[in-house]
Design an enzyme around this catalytic site. Structure first.
Site, PDB file in Angstrom:
ATOM      1  CB  SER A 127      37.792  39.361  46.014  1.00 17.52           C
ATOM      2  OG  SER A 127      38.520  39.712  45.374  1.00 17.52           O
ATOM      3  CB  ALA A 128      43.600  40.354  46.235  1.00 14.10           C
ATOM      4  CE1 TYR A 152      32.786  39.905  42.295  1.00 14.77           C
ATOM      5  CE2 TYR A 152      35.242  40.822  42.663  1.00 14.77           C
ATOM      6  CZ  TYR A 152      34.967  40.000  43.024  1.00 14.77           C
ATOM      7  OH  TYR A 152      34.642  38.425  43.019  1.00 14.77           O
ATOM      8  CE  LYS A 156      33.198  37.997  45.493  1.00 12.23           C
ATOM      9  NZ  LYS A 156      32.322  36.741  45.545  1.00 12.23           N
TER      10      LYS A 156
HETATM   11  P1  NAD Z   1      31.312  30.876  39.003  1.00 12.01           P
HETATM   12  O1  NAD Z   1      30.742  31.999  38.094  1.00 12.01           O
HETATM   13  O2  NAD Z   1      32.162  30.087  37.362  1.00 12.01           O
HETATM   14  O3  NAD Z   1      30.386  30.114  39.795  1.00 12.01           O
HETATM   15  C1  NAD Z   1      29.987  30.735  40.971  1.00 12.01           C
HETATM   16  C2  NAD Z   1      28.524  30.498  40.132  1.00 12.01           C
HETATM   17  O4  NAD Z   1      27.650  30.694  41.311  1.00 12.01           O
HETATM   18  C3  NAD Z   1      27.747  29.762  39.305  1.00 12.01           C
HETATM   19  O5  NAD Z   1      27.822  28.576  38.603  1.00 12.01           O
HETATM   20  C4  NAD Z   1      26.759  30.979  39.153  1.00 12.01           C
HETATM   21  O6  NAD Z   1      26.138  29.593  38.243  1.00 12.01           O
HETATM   22  C5  NAD Z   1      26.282  30.284  40.525  1.00 12.01           C
HETATM   23  N1  NAD Z   1      25.192  30.943  41.265  1.00 12.01           N
HETATM   24  C6  NAD Z   1      25.786  32.787  40.627  1.00 12.01           C
HETATM   25  N2  NAD Z   1      24.530  33.114  41.531  1.00 12.01           N
HETATM   26  C7  NAD Z   1      23.734  32.953  41.939  1.00 12.01           C
HETATM   27  C8  NAD Z   1      22.999  32.900  43.032  1.00 12.01           C
HETATM   28  N3  NAD Z   1      22.202  33.602  43.422  1.00 12.01           N
HETATM   29  N4  NAD Z   1      22.072  31.381  43.929  1.00 12.01           N
HETATM   30  C9  NAD Z   1      22.711  30.437  43.247  1.00 12.01           C
HETATM   31  N5  NAD Z   1      24.151  29.776  42.670  1.00 12.01           N
HETATM   32  C10 NAD Z   1      24.525  31.320  42.134  1.00 12.01           C
HETATM   33  O7  NAD Z   1      32.803  32.313  39.837  1.00 12.01           O
HETATM   34  P2  NAD Z   1      34.157  31.304  40.645  1.00 12.01           P
HETATM   35  O8  NAD Z   1      35.094  31.986  39.929  1.00 12.01           O
HETATM   36  O9  NAD Z   1      33.967  29.556  39.814  1.00 12.01           O
HETATM   37  O10 NAD Z   1      33.997  32.628  41.818  1.00 12.01           O
HETATM   38  C11 NAD Z   1      33.260  31.592  42.671  1.00 12.01           C
HETATM   39  C12 NAD Z   1      33.604  32.506  43.956  1.00 12.01           C
HETATM   40  O11 NAD Z   1      35.044  33.142  44.580  1.00 12.01           O
HETATM   41  C13 NAD Z   1      32.976  34.255  43.481  1.00 12.01           C
HETATM   42  O12 NAD Z   1      32.013  34.289  44.815  1.00 12.01           O
HETATM   43  C14 NAD Z   1      33.385  34.981  42.968  1.00 12.01           C
HETATM   44  O13 NAD Z   1      33.629  36.391  43.444  1.00 12.01           O
HETATM   45  C15 NAD Z   1      34.556  34.822  44.362  1.00 12.01           C
HETATM   46  N6  NAD Z   1      35.782  34.639  43.172  1.00 12.01           N
HETATM   47  C16 NAD Z   1      36.253  34.561  42.034  1.00 12.01           C
HETATM   48  C17 NAD Z   1      37.823  34.341  41.900  1.00 12.01           C
HETATM   49  C18 NAD Z   1      38.056  34.965  40.548  1.00 12.01           C
HETATM   50  O14 NAD Z   1      39.260  35.425  40.058  1.00 12.01           O
HETATM   51  N7  NAD Z   1      37.493  33.059  39.423  1.00 12.01           N
HETATM   52  C19 NAD Z   1      38.547  35.934  42.482  1.00 12.01           C
HETATM   53  C20 NAD Z   1      38.118  36.225  44.004  1.00 12.01           C
HETATM   54  C21 NAD Z   1      36.565  35.295  44.114  1.00 12.01           C
HETATM   55  N1  UFG Z   2      45.225  41.706  31.074  1.00 14.04           N
HETATM   56  C1  UFG Z   2      45.456  42.129  29.696  1.00 14.04           C
HETATM   57  N2  UFG Z   2      44.626  41.690  29.083  1.00 14.04           N
HETATM   58  C2  UFG Z   2      43.202  40.467  29.265  1.00 14.04           C
HETATM   59  C3  UFG Z   2      42.968  40.608  30.429  1.00 14.04           C
HETATM   60  C4  UFG Z   2      44.049  41.493  31.608  1.00 14.04           C
HETATM   61  O1  UFG Z   2      47.188  42.319  30.376  1.00 14.04           O
HETATM   62  O2  UFG Z   2      42.572  40.805  28.472  1.00 14.04           O
HETATM   63  C5  UFG Z   2      46.233  41.758  32.401  1.00 14.04           C
HETATM   64  C6  UFG Z   2      45.888  42.730  33.358  1.00 14.04           C
HETATM   65  O3  UFG Z   2      45.688  44.543  33.719  1.00 14.04           O
HETATM   66  C7  UFG Z   2      45.894  42.346  34.536  1.00 14.04           C
HETATM   67  C8  UFG Z   2      46.054  40.684  34.492  1.00 14.04           C
HETATM   68  O4  UFG Z   2      45.737  40.896  33.121  1.00 14.04           O
HETATM   69  O5  UFG Z   2      47.485  43.911  34.555  1.00 14.04           O
HETATM   70  C9  UFG Z   2      45.300  40.498  35.033  1.00 14.04           C
HETATM   71  O6  UFG Z   2      44.121  40.830  35.320  1.00 14.04           O
HETATM   72  P1  UFG Z   2      42.767  39.866  35.310  1.00 14.04           P
HETATM   73  O7  UFG Z   2      41.877  40.216  34.854  1.00 14.04           O
HETATM   74  O8  UFG Z   2      43.022  38.325  35.309  1.00 14.04           O
HETATM   75  O9  UFG Z   2      42.984  40.161  36.870  1.00 14.04           O
HETATM   76  P2  UFG Z   2      42.806  41.380  37.268  1.00 14.04           P
HETATM   77  O10 UFG Z   2      43.440  40.945  38.413  1.00 14.04           O
HETATM   78  O11 UFG Z   2      42.162  41.935  37.507  1.00 14.04           O
HETATM   79  O12 UFG Z   2      41.355  40.499  38.309  1.00 14.04           O
HETATM   80  C10 UFG Z   2      40.878  39.479  39.409  1.00 14.04           C
HETATM   81  C11 UFG Z   2      39.875  39.123  39.336  1.00 14.04           C
HETATM   82  C12 UFG Z   2      38.527  39.738  40.506  1.00 14.04           C
HETATM   83  C13 UFG Z   2      39.454  39.810  41.229  1.00 14.04           C
HETATM   84  C14 UFG Z   2      40.444  39.680  41.680  1.00 14.04           C
HETATM   85  C15 UFG Z   2      41.429  39.740  42.756  1.00 14.04           C
HETATM   86  O13 UFG Z   2      38.907  38.951  37.672  1.00 14.04           O
HETATM   87  O14 UFG Z   2      37.502  39.582  40.237  1.00 14.04           O
HETATM   88  O15 UFG Z   2      41.692  39.011  40.346  1.00 14.04           O
HETATM   89  O16 UFG Z   2      42.555  39.993  43.391  1.00 14.04           O
HETATM   90  F1  UFG Z   2      39.018  40.551  42.338  1.00 14.04           F
END
Ligand code: NAD
Ligand code: UFG
Length: 346
Positions: A127-128, A152, A156
């Site tokens: 993640s960023a 979190y 990562k």
């Molecule tokens: P998500 O929660 O929808 O998917 C994660 C999946 O992993 C879920 O289905 C959950 O049931 C499964 N899981 C969690 N722990 C487990 C374990 N111990 N064993 C087996 N399965 C397990 O999340 P997502 O948005 O699809 O994210 C996927 C990956 O990308 C994650 O690692 C997350 O940290 C990373 N990521 C997501 C975002 C975002 O904004 N969605 C941003 C950056 C990185």
């Molecule tokens: N925001 C609002 N109201 C809300 C939710 C978010 O104004 O109810 C704003 C936040 O302040 C931010 C922007 O919308 O300025 C984006 O917020 P998000 O919560 O959607 O995303 P973040 O950038 O905070 O974080 C996301 C994921 C993290 C990941 C990161 C990677 O949640 O897990 O992007 O850059 F690590």
């Protein structure tokens, strides 16, 4: 020649399910391991519906050695796409042990089993957030990754370190079949598959902007709180690099193509390279859905930064990948999923 088998951890989740679609569509065999802690098996049924192809689902935890042993002893896996993990920033501050246990220990068990079975290609969902709060808004991969501000993000960064160390150990010993590791640092994935059949289905009240806005648009939530209106950005609200989930998972397919030629461990940003403010996202939602979005500007959210976006140049040069979809596509696809599945997979 039979198709290469890919193990997708967390494949029932938001990003994992979209990855399964693209993998099946280009001809990979897909094995999913997911404990369903944050997903429903219906997502995988929909993946099969979209693709007309079957995948193999194992309901198990990646910390369960026996379950992983069964998978690796039964299937000849080419590579692992490692999505499984817990991802809620606020929750990680309240429950750090749970986050480290799941994300870090889970990866240790997974890589130990991979090593045991000689499966040494892994693409990790980073993640960023690992960049913390650098002095720049445009992030390149060579920025230090030790500034994450919450458990979190730290989990990562720790997993990145573990995977780097595995690759380094094989380099030092001149291993004949060394680890090949790709760390993909996602910016802000949003959107849904064009079919509207799969998308993001958060539990409870969404933490992230786009799921929240779409639930306001569909009438499930009253009002969006915009966290901060006094940031030094174009309109005072936070700016992020939103990336369509299908573009994001296509980056994984390019990484799979490239992984055999990677030396050791490489990190790539997956982002569009352009930021949008919260107000710009709200305005795109209004325009595309025709719905009014009720919002109020409130205090900044603790831990938020003003602005960031990716420099995605390295992924273009080395993985031949760049985003294809724009903000309107992301909003239209989010809306198709949200409006046809107002209660997600329930
Ligand atoms: P998500 O929660 O929808 O998917 C994660 C999946 O992993 C879920 O289905 C959950 O049931 C499964 N899981 C969690 N722990 C487990 C374990 N111990 N064993 C087996 N399965 C397990 O999340 P997502 O948005 O699809 O994210 C996927 C990956 O990308 C994650 O690692 C997350 O940290 C990373 N990521 C997501 C975002 C975002 O904004 N969605 C941003 C950056 C990185
Ligand atoms: N925001 C609002 N109201 C809300 C939710 C978010 O104004 O109810 C704003 C936040 O302040 C931010 C922007 O919308 O300025 C984006 O917020 P998000 O919560 O959607 O995303 P973040 O950038 O905070 O974080 C996301 C994921 C993290 C990941 C990161 C990677 O949640 O897990 O992007 O850059 F690590």
């Amino acid at each position: 020649m039979s198709a290469e088998k890919i193990l997708v951890t967390g494949g029932a989740g938001y990003i994992g399910s979209h990855a399964c679609v693209e993998l099946l569509q280009v001809g990979y065999d897909v094995i999913v391991v997911d404990n369903l802690s944050n997903s429903k098996p219906e997502s995988l049924a929909r993946v099969e519906k979209i693709t007309g192809k079957a995948l193999h689902f194992v309901e198990a935890d990646i910390r369960d050695k026996q379950a992983l042993n069964d998978i690796f002893s039964t299937h000849d896996i080419y590579a692992v796409l490692h999505f499984a993990g817990l991802k809620a920033v606020g929750e990680s501050c309240a429950q750090p042990i749970r986050y480290y246990e799941n994300n870090v220990y889970g990866t240790l068990v997974l890589t130990e089993m991979m090593q045991q079975y000689g499966v040494k290609r892994i693409i990790f969902s980073s993640s960023a957030t690992v960049y913390g709060e650098p002095d720049t808004v445009k992030y390149t991969e060579d920025l230090p990754v030790y500034g994450a501000t919450n458990p979190y993000g730290k989990s990562k960064a720790m997993v990145e370190d573990i995977l780097k160390d595995l690759a380094t150990a094989d380099k030092l010993s001149n291993a004949s079949d060394p680890w090949k590791v790709i760390l993909l640092r996602y910016f802000n994935p949003i959107g849904a598959h064009l079919s509207g059949l799969i998308g993001e289905d958060p539990n409870g009240i969404p933490n992230n902007l786009v799921p929240y806005v779409s639930q306001v648009a569909v009438g499930k939530l009253e009002q969006l709180s915009v966290f901060g209106g006094d940031y030094p950005t174009i309109d005072g609200t936070g700016v992020r690099d939103y990336i369509h989930v299908v573009d994001l998972v296509k980056g994984h397919l390019n990484a799979l193509q490239a992984i055999q030629n990677i030396s050791g461990c490489k990190a790539y940003n997956l982002g569009a390279g352009k930021g949008y403010s919260v107000l710009e996202v709200i305005s795109a939602f209004k325009r595309i859905t025709g719905k009014s979005i009720n919002y109020k500007i409130v205090e900044r959210r603790a831990g938020d930064i003003a602005e960031n976006y990716a420099d995605p140049g390295l992924a273009l040069r080395e993985l031949n990948w760049q985003t294809e979809k724009n903000l309107d596509d992301m909003v239209a696809d989010t809306w198709r999923w949200q409006s046809t599945n107002p209660n997600g997979y329930a």
